[in-house]
Structures are given as C-alpha cells and as structure tokens.
Write a protein that holds these residues in place. Sequence first.
Motif, PDB file in Angstrom:
ATOM      1  N   ASP A  52       0.831  -1.201   0.000  1.00 32.66           N
ATOM      2  CA  ASP A  52       0.000   0.000   0.000  1.00 32.66           C
ATOM      3  C   ASP A  52       0.869   1.256   0.000  1.00 32.66           C
ATOM      4  N   ASN A  54      -0.055   4.537  -0.618  1.00 34.84           N
ATOM      5  CA  ASN A  54      -0.590   5.808  -0.124  1.00 34.84           C
ATOM      6  C   ASN A  54      -1.208   5.709   1.268  1.00 34.84           C
ATOM      7  N   ASP A  56      -3.836   4.056   2.566  1.00 36.37           N
ATOM      8  CA  ASP A  56      -5.278   4.020   2.831  1.00 36.37           C
ATOM      9  C   ASP A  56      -5.767   2.612   3.203  1.00 36.37           C
ATOM     10  N   LEU A  58      -5.923   0.083   1.497  1.00 35.96           N
ATOM     11  CA  LEU A  58      -6.562  -0.585   0.368  1.00 35.96           C
ATOM     12  C   LEU A  58      -5.516  -0.706  -0.737  1.00 35.96           C
ATOM     13  N   GLU A  63      -1.175   0.177  -7.327  1.00 33.09           N
ATOM     14  CA  GLU A  63      -0.278  -0.323  -6.283  1.00 33.09           C
ATOM     15  C   GLU A  63       0.044  -1.796  -6.505  1.00 33.09           C
TER      16      GLU A  63
END
Length: 70
Positions: A52, A54, A56, A58, A63
Amino acid sequence: MADIEEARKQFERIDTDGDGFITAAEFRTALAQGGDWNVTEAVAEAVIKSQDLNGDKLLSFDEFWAHLNK
Ligand SMILES: [Ca+2]
Ligand SMILES: [Ca+2]
C-alpha cells in the motif's frame, strides 16, 4: 515484466465486490479460495500494508501493478 492484462484479471478476481480496491478481507478470501487457509486477518493486513503506497489500507490496481513490477 508482468503482463498487465493478466495482472488486471488477477486483480479483478481478488476484488470480489468490484470497487477497484482490494481490502485485507478480500485478499484473505482470495488466498483461502486458493487453498491457503492459514492466512489470518493480521497476515492479510500486513501483506496489504507492504504494498500500500498511499496508506489508505486498500490496494488499488496501480499499487498492485507497481508491486508486480518491482
Ligand atoms: Ca473491493
Ligand atoms: Ca492504497
């Protein structure tokens, strides 16, 4: 170099609700369907976290793709 078409198919298989993001729960379900029942929620979360970019929690396709091309 991974194949982006194959990667997208794989991503869509894991993303069972089709929202474009893989959650730890979806990842765990995908692994269980592949026969790996030993993966706990914590392990799935750790794998997601490692990919991941960034933060978040998710996994987006970008990614996922970036990880495959490392
Ligand atoms: Ca999803
Ligand atoms: Ca993310």
